[in-house]
Every structure is written in C-alpha cells, then in structure tokens.
Design a protein around this motif. Structure first.
Motif, PDB file in Angstrom:
ATOM      1  N   UNK A   1       0.397  -1.023   0.202  1.00  0.00           N
ATOM      2  CA  UNK A   1      -0.342  -0.107  -0.273  1.00  0.00           C
ATOM      3  C   UNK A   1       1.114   1.565  -0.215  1.00  0.00           C
ATOM      4  N   UNK A   2       2.273   1.404   0.726  1.00  0.00           N
ATOM      5  CA  UNK A   2       3.055   2.662   1.143  1.00  0.00           C
ATOM      6  C   UNK A   2       3.564   2.860  -0.336  1.00  0.00           C
ATOM      7  N   UNK A   3       3.993   1.723  -0.826  1.00  0.00           N
ATOM      8  CA  UNK A   3       4.503   1.823  -2.416  1.00  0.00           C
ATOM      9  C   UNK A   3       3.058   2.417  -3.371  1.00  0.00           C
ATOM     10  N   UNK A   4       2.607   1.780  -3.541  1.00  0.00           N
ATOM     11  CA  UNK A   4       1.543   2.483  -4.452  1.00  0.00           C
ATOM     12  C   UNK A   4       1.083   4.429  -3.649  1.00  0.00           C
ATOM     13  N   UNK A   5       0.851   4.462  -3.053  1.00  0.00           N
ATOM     14  CA  UNK A   5       0.570   5.620  -2.272  1.00  0.00           C
ATOM     15  C   UNK A   5       1.777   6.474  -2.468  1.00  0.00           C
ATOM     16  N   UNK A   6       3.053   6.567  -2.271  1.00  0.00           N
ATOM     17  CA  UNK A   6       3.994   7.274  -2.812  1.00  0.00           C
ATOM     18  C   UNK A   6       4.210   7.743  -3.975  1.00  0.00           C
ATOM     19  N   UNK A   7       3.934   6.360  -5.530  1.00  0.00           N
ATOM     20  CA  UNK A   7       3.972   6.317  -6.143  1.00  0.00           C
ATOM     21  C   UNK A   7       2.672   7.623  -6.786  1.00  0.00           C
ATOM     22  N   UNK A   8       1.734   7.873  -6.662  1.00  0.00           N
ATOM     23  CA  UNK A   8       0.372   8.204  -7.087  1.00  0.00           C
ATOM     24  C   UNK A   8       0.069   8.711  -6.006  1.00  0.00           C
ATOM     25  N   UNK A   9      -0.053   8.651  -4.473  1.00  0.00           N
ATOM     26  CA  UNK A   9      -0.797   9.633  -4.201  1.00  0.00           C
ATOM     27  C   UNK A   9      -2.338   8.578  -3.312  1.00  0.00           C
ATOM     28  N   UNK A  10      -2.408   9.261  -2.613  1.00  0.00           N
ATOM     29  CA  UNK A  10      -3.105   8.083  -1.696  1.00  0.00           C
ATOM     30  C   UNK A  10      -4.405   7.901  -2.142  1.00  0.00           C
ATOM     31  N   UNK A  11      -5.056   9.369  -2.042  1.00  0.00           N
ATOM     32  CA  UNK A  11      -6.377   9.688  -2.908  1.00  0.00           C
ATOM     33  C   UNK A  11      -6.618   8.885  -3.747  1.00  0.00           C
ATOM     34  N   UNK A  12      -4.826   9.165  -4.892  1.00  0.00           N
ATOM     35  CA  UNK A  12      -5.537   8.040  -6.256  1.00  0.00           C
ATOM     36  C   UNK A  12      -5.597   6.559  -6.117  1.00  0.00           C
TER      37      UNK A  12
ATOM     38  N   UNK B   1      11.855  11.690  14.398  1.00  0.00           N
ATOM     39  CA  UNK B   1      11.878  12.062  13.367  1.00  0.00           C
ATOM     40  C   UNK B   1      13.641  13.165  13.762  1.00  0.00           C
ATOM     41  N   UNK B   2      13.934  11.896  14.235  1.00  0.00           N
ATOM     42  CA  UNK B   2      15.840  12.225  13.113  1.00  0.00           C
ATOM     43  C   UNK B   2      16.349  11.384  12.227  1.00  0.00           C
ATOM     44  N   UNK B   3      16.252  10.969  11.319  1.00  0.00           N
ATOM     45  CA  UNK B   3      15.971  10.028  10.348  1.00  0.00           C
ATOM     46  C   UNK B   3      15.954  11.107   8.673  1.00  0.00           C
ATOM     47  N   UNK B   4      17.250  10.261   8.071  1.00  0.00           N
ATOM     48  CA  UNK B   4      17.033  11.623   6.792  1.00  0.00           C
ATOM     49  C   UNK B   4      17.114  10.826   5.371  1.00  0.00           C
ATOM     50  N   UNK B   5      17.267   9.139   6.112  1.00  0.00           N
ATOM     51  CA  UNK B   5      16.391   8.500   4.840  1.00  0.00           C
ATOM     52  C   UNK B   5      16.112   9.268   3.895  1.00  0.00           C
ATOM     53  N   UNK B   6      15.505   9.037   2.237  1.00  0.00           N
ATOM     54  CA  UNK B   6      15.008   9.143   1.580  1.00  0.00           C
ATOM     55  C   UNK B   6      13.058   8.455   1.942  1.00  0.00           C
ATOM     56  N   UNK B   7      13.798   7.601   1.875  1.00  0.00           N
ATOM     57  CA  UNK B   7      12.328   6.897   2.013  1.00  0.00           C
ATOM     58  C   UNK B   7      11.321   7.304   3.191  1.00  0.00           C
ATOM     59  N   UNK B   8      12.136   7.425   4.135  1.00  0.00           N
ATOM     60  CA  UNK B   8      11.929   7.574   5.839  1.00  0.00           C
ATOM     61  C   UNK B   8      11.279   9.199   4.932  1.00  0.00           C
ATOM     62  N   UNK B   9      11.345   9.808   4.553  1.00  0.00           N
ATOM     63  CA  UNK B   9      11.478  11.144   4.161  1.00  0.00           C
ATOM     64  C   UNK B   9       9.852  11.153   2.966  1.00  0.00           C
ATOM     65  N   UNK B  10       9.935  10.378   1.788  1.00  0.00           N
ATOM     66  CA  UNK B  10       9.108  10.147   1.456  1.00  0.00           C
ATOM     67  C   UNK B  10       7.778  10.033   1.859  1.00  0.00           C
ATOM     68  N   UNK B  11       7.729   9.022   2.617  1.00  0.00           N
ATOM     69  CA  UNK B  11       6.888   8.885   3.845  1.00  0.00           C
ATOM     70  C   UNK B  11       6.292   9.974   5.086  1.00  0.00           C
TER      71      UNK B  11
ATOM     72  N   UNK C   1       6.402  13.029   4.110  1.00  0.00           N
ATOM     73  CA  UNK C   1       5.456  13.996   3.609  1.00  0.00           C
ATOM     74  C   UNK C   1       4.209  13.541   3.124  1.00  0.00           C
ATOM     75  N   UNK C   2       3.868  12.020   2.598  1.00  0.00           N
ATOM     76  CA  UNK C   2       2.517  11.510   2.134  1.00  0.00           C
ATOM     77  C   UNK C   2       1.909  11.508   3.286  1.00  0.00           C
ATOM     78  N   UNK C   3       2.528  11.095   4.345  1.00  0.00           N
ATOM     79  CA  UNK C   3       2.120  11.542   6.072  1.00  0.00           C
ATOM     80  C   UNK C   3       0.990  12.876   6.569  1.00  0.00           C
ATOM     81  N   UNK C   4       1.962  13.526   6.711  1.00  0.00           N
ATOM     82  CA  UNK C   4       2.029  15.377   6.172  1.00  0.00           C
ATOM     83  C   UNK C   4       0.660  15.482   5.819  1.00  0.00           C
ATOM     84  N   UNK C   5       1.395  15.003   4.687  1.00  0.00           N
ATOM     85  CA  UNK C   5       0.956  15.895   3.337  1.00  0.00           C
ATOM     86  C   UNK C   5      -1.305  15.638   2.789  1.00  0.00           C
ATOM     87  N   UNK C   6      -1.016  14.730   3.629  1.00  0.00           N
ATOM     88  CA  UNK C   6      -2.830  13.416   3.371  1.00  0.00           C
ATOM     89  C   UNK C   6      -3.698  14.587   4.463  1.00  0.00           C
ATOM     90  N   UNK C   7      -4.464  14.813   4.434  1.00  0.00           N
ATOM     91  CA  UNK C   7      -5.259  15.653   5.716  1.00  0.00           C
ATOM     92  C   UNK C   7      -6.165  13.950   6.658  1.00  0.00           C
TER      93      UNK C   7
END
Length: 211
Positions: free
Chosen positions: A30-41, A114-124, A126-132
């Motif tokens: 699910x997370x792979x799809x959400x990151x690729x296309x957005x949660x609502x899509x 929050x102290x993690x700069x792994x790109x995959x974690x940051x992408x996740x 962004x998905x979380x905090x960018x989806x109401x």
C-alpha cells in the motif's frame, strides 16, 4: 502490529509469524502505491491486488484505508507504556526511563523520533503530513498511545493528564526534528539540537508533573 500479540518471553508461533508477514506485506504494498500515485488516487482494491490478497482479508488486518499507511505508528503505539513498565520493574522513574529511551532512539536514527534523513523515510513522512485524512487518523493512534501510557502510570486522573502531556511532548520533538531535516539539514547536523530539546522538554515535564 503491536508486540503484544505474542506472550511475554515467548517466541511467536508459525501462525503468528505468518499473520505478521501478511500484515507487513499488505502495508508495504500500500505504501509503495501511495508514494507513487498519492493516497487518494489508490483504491483499496488496487492495494489488495498488489499484495495478492482478497479485500475481505485486507480488511481483517486493516479496518480503514488510512490504517494501511499507518502501521508503522501502530507498532509504536504502546512503546512508551512498555518503556515505563520495564523501567518501573528496574526501579527507574517513568520520565527517566522515557528520556533515556528517547536518547537511545535518537542515536539509532529511529524514524519515530523524526531524526532520520533516509530518503524513503522522508518520502513517507511527506505522504503522511501532506494527507489530511492520514493526519486525522493518526489522532486515533495517539489516543491509544495515551491510554496505554496512562494505564502504565497508574490509570487515575493524574496519570491521564501526565500521559497526555508526555505524548504531546514526544510528538512535538519528533515533528521539530523532521521539519529541520525536511528543510535541508542532515540528521547529524540536527542531532545535538534534538538531544538538547529532549533534555529541555523532560526538564519541564519533571518540574510540572513530579514523576
């Protein structure tokens, strides 16, 4: 899925291991799809197909679509309660145990801090905090975390108030760390400030809560 599924001190059986693997596999798909296309899509049916399970099976593990993206928080929702309980058995005060645990997780670059700069974690994140709808659903996990911590602290009104304050502090510290990294700093650059902020926060908690 919480560690409480297996009895304390016992290795999980094959059935429990299979359930955990299925649980993780569905959420990761699910997370792979959400990151690729957005949660609502992305539809639940698409997630089920990607994870190679039926929709009824998916809903047995995840009651709501939002839960598919939040299982990483579900794994942590009773963490503070477990830390306090273990500390109490060892004669360590609740706040001392929690602060020590937080420092350890900061040093380990645990994404939950929050102290993690792994790109995959940051992408996740962004998905979380960018989806109401995900932010709203996260509130459910926060309330469960508060309830578990309150029980570990004694379950009375004082414990409920303390648990609420502690959970807010931990969330605030994590969001502060994440936002600095999101703005371009590395985890190594933020670490000293993160440790200092944790020290300040727990100092204020001790002064106000007396735990």
């Amino acid at each position: 899925m919480s560690e409480s599924g297996a009895a304390a001190g016992q290795a999980p059986g094959l059935r429990e291991l299979k359930k955990r693997r299925t649980y993780a596999a569905i959420s990761e798909a699910a997370i792979g799809l959400f990151l690729e296309r957005g949660f609502d899509a992305v539809s639940v049916a698409e997630v089920a197909a990607a994870a190679e399970v039926s929709k009824p099976t998916l809903f047995r593990y995840f009651p709501a679509k939002e839960d598919l993206a939040l299982h990483r928080f579900a794994d942590h929702e009773d963490e503070s309660a477990r830390v306090v309980t273990a500390g109490g058995r060892a004669g360590v005060g609740a706040l001392d145990a929690l602060e020590r645990h937080l420092r350890e997780r900061l040093a380990a670059r645990d994404p939950i801090t929050g102290l993690c700069d792994d790109p995959r974690v940051l992408a996740y994140q962004r998905l979380l905090y960018g989806t109401p709808s995900l932010v709203a659903r996260l509130f459910v996990y926060t309330r469960r975390s508060e309830a578990a911590l309150s029980d570990a602290l004694g379950g009375d009104l004082r414990a409920q108030l303390a648990a609420g304050q502690i959970v807010v502090v931990l969330r605030t510290l994590a969001e502060r760390n994440w936002r600095r990294i999101e703005e371009g700093e590395s985890a190594d650059e933020v670490e000293a400030a993160a440790v200092a902020a944790a020290e300040l926060a727990f100092g204020q908690l001790r002064g106000g809560l007396g735990l």
